[in-house]
Design an enzyme around this catalytic site. Structure first.
Site, PDB file in Angstrom:
ATOM      1  N   GLY A  27       0.531  -1.240  -0.095  1.00  0.00           N
ATOM      2  CA  GLY A  27       0.069  -0.046   0.169  1.00  0.00           C
ATOM      3  C   GLY A  27       0.877   1.574  -0.003  1.00  0.00           C
ATOM      4  CG  LEU A  29      -1.157   1.756  -3.568  1.00  0.00           C
ATOM      5  CD1 LEU A  29      -1.965   1.490  -5.176  1.00  0.00           C
ATOM      6  CD2 LEU A  29      -0.194   0.558  -3.636  1.00  0.00           C
ATOM      7  CG  HIS A  30       5.505   5.002  -5.186  1.00  0.00           C
ATOM      8  ND1 HIS A  30       6.128   3.494  -5.934  1.00  0.00           N
ATOM      9  CD2 HIS A  30       5.980   4.660  -4.031  1.00  0.00           C
ATOM     10  CE1 HIS A  30       6.983   3.232  -5.943  1.00  0.00           C
ATOM     11  NE2 HIS A  30       6.613   3.307  -4.531  1.00  0.00           N
ATOM     12  CD  GLU A  31       3.155   7.147 -12.107  1.00  0.00           C
ATOM     13  OE1 GLU A  31       2.079   6.957 -12.169  1.00  0.00           O
ATOM     14  OE2 GLU A  31       2.711   5.860 -13.529  1.00  0.00           O
ATOM     15  CG  HIS A  33       3.357   0.190  -5.874  1.00  0.00           C
ATOM     16  ND1 HIS A  33       3.320   1.583  -4.976  1.00  0.00           N
ATOM     17  CD2 HIS A  33       3.925  -0.633  -4.746  1.00  0.00           C
ATOM     18  CE1 HIS A  33       4.145   1.588  -3.540  1.00  0.00           C
ATOM     19  NE2 HIS A  33       4.491  -0.437  -3.846  1.00  0.00           N
ATOM     20  CG  ASP A 146      11.809  -3.121  -2.740  1.00  0.00           C
ATOM     21  OD1 ASP A 146      12.761  -2.831  -2.023  1.00  0.00           O
ATOM     22  OD2 ASP A 146      10.961  -3.136  -3.289  1.00  0.00           O
ATOM     23  CB  SER A 182       5.663   2.904   0.561  1.00  0.00           C
ATOM     24  OG  SER A 182       5.194   2.576  -0.348  1.00  0.00           O
TER      25      SER A 182
HETATM   26  O1  PAF Z   1       7.859  -5.323  -1.923  1.00  0.00           O
HETATM   27  C1  PAF Z   1       6.957  -5.258  -0.986  1.00  0.00           C
HETATM   28  O2  PAF Z   1       5.928  -4.077  -1.095  1.00  0.00           O
HETATM   29  C2  PAF Z   1       7.128  -6.190  -0.092  1.00  0.00           C
HETATM   30  O3  PAF Z   1       7.848  -7.012   0.284  1.00  0.00           O
HETATM   31  C3  PAF Z   1       5.699  -7.395  -0.743  1.00  0.00           C
HETATM   32  C4  PAF Z   1       6.156  -7.752  -1.746  1.00  0.00           C
HETATM   33  C5  PAF Z   1       4.284  -6.846  -0.793  1.00  0.00           C
HETATM   34  C6  PAF Z   1       5.642  -8.477   0.134  1.00  0.00           C
HETATM   35  O4  PAF Z   1       4.925  -7.856   1.383  1.00  0.00           O
END
Ligand code: PAF
Length: 277
Positions: A27, A29-31, A33, A146, A182
């Protein structure tokens, strides 16, 4: 857009869709996502997202309770981006009392984030495996930001024969180069300015590589030099690693992963660039 807070509701709604792209999120959220949602939509037709701040991937001294949350805004953004179905479970739905099973990916979780956040990737792999089982996607979309998480999830999918494709999409950046996250919302104005040092450090090392430097130690030093010039930045690590094994390199080759983790006040930021392959 349908919203399901329980596994049973989600499965019922999912059954009405065919091939599905999936964007798991925590959650706020930003651009970054939203770029994943749009890519999933283009490639798969139907898209599901999840919003779940997963407690098992936070260490005891980490920011689980203060992690930013705004469900109404997130749902509006997902709707506008063309998401079809959103899974919004609570902690008790995902981890009912008595759960005894976890997913552990070894070796590639020993370094970088895994070394400084013990248990983090066990939490990530477990929740992502559960989400894959619930959502049953054809493709799942993750951000390059990530990088180690992407390596861990690819390994898990391969090693456990999960029937889906993992698609890693480019990091989305602010105009001054800061990778969207985030957690950027935590930054005080002076820290926000200092945060450009992360991408500047990566760019400096990438420029050396482009100029022909192949000594990984010199690339690490170039990142350290840029970060050291920023008084607010506390270096946690700088790395030049093999992109699949995540072990440190002595000599840089195409595709190597430049990455770093930096503290700015109470906020911890990470960033990376894969060198052109
Ligand atoms: O990257 C994330 O936001 C989290 O690590 C994920 C993949 C949703 C798992 O909780």
């Amino acid at each position: 857009m349908e919203i399901a807070a329980t596994i049973a509701e989600f499965r019922q709604a999912r059954g009405r869709l065919g091939r599905l792209g999936f964007v798991p999120t925590m959650g706020f959220l930003h651009e970054g996502h939203l770029s994943l949602v749009r890519r999933a939509r283009e490639e798969c037709g139907a898209v599901a997202a999840s919003i779940f701040v997963n407690p098992t991937q936070f260490g005891p001294s980490e920011d689980f309770s203060r992690y930013p949350r705004d469900m109404e805004r997130d749902l509006a953004l997902l709707r506008a981006a063309g998401c079809d179905l959103v899974f919004t479970p609570g902690v008790a739905e995902m981890y009912p009392p008595g759960s005894l099973t976890a997913v552990e990916v070894t070796t590639v979780t020993d370094t970088l984030e895994g070394a400084v956040r013990p248990g983090h990737f066990r939490g990530v792999a477990t929740v992502v495996a559960k989400l894959f089982n619930i959502v049953q996607p054809s493709c799942a979309y993750f951000g390059q930001k990530d990088a180690q998480q992407c390596v861990v999830i690819r390994r898990m999918v391969r090693d456990l024969d999960m029937p889906l494709e993992v698609i890693v999409c480019p990091t989305v950046r602010e105009v001054d180069g800061l990778a969207m996250s985030s957690r950027n919302v935590y930054l005080q104005p002076d820290e926000r300015q200092a945060a450009t040092a992360l991408s500047r450090a990566l760019d400096a090392a990438a420029a050396l590589y482009k100029a022909g430097e192949r000594d990984a130690g010199r690339l690490r030093q170039a990142m350290r030099d840029v970060l050291a010039a920023e008084p607010l930045a506390g270096i946690e690590y700088v790395s030049v690693a093999d992109p699949e094994l995540l072990s440190e390199l002595e000599t840089v080759s195409a595709g190597a992963l430049l990455s770093l983790a930096v503290r700015l006040g109470r906020t911890r930021l990470i960033d990376n660039i894969p060198l052109p392959g």
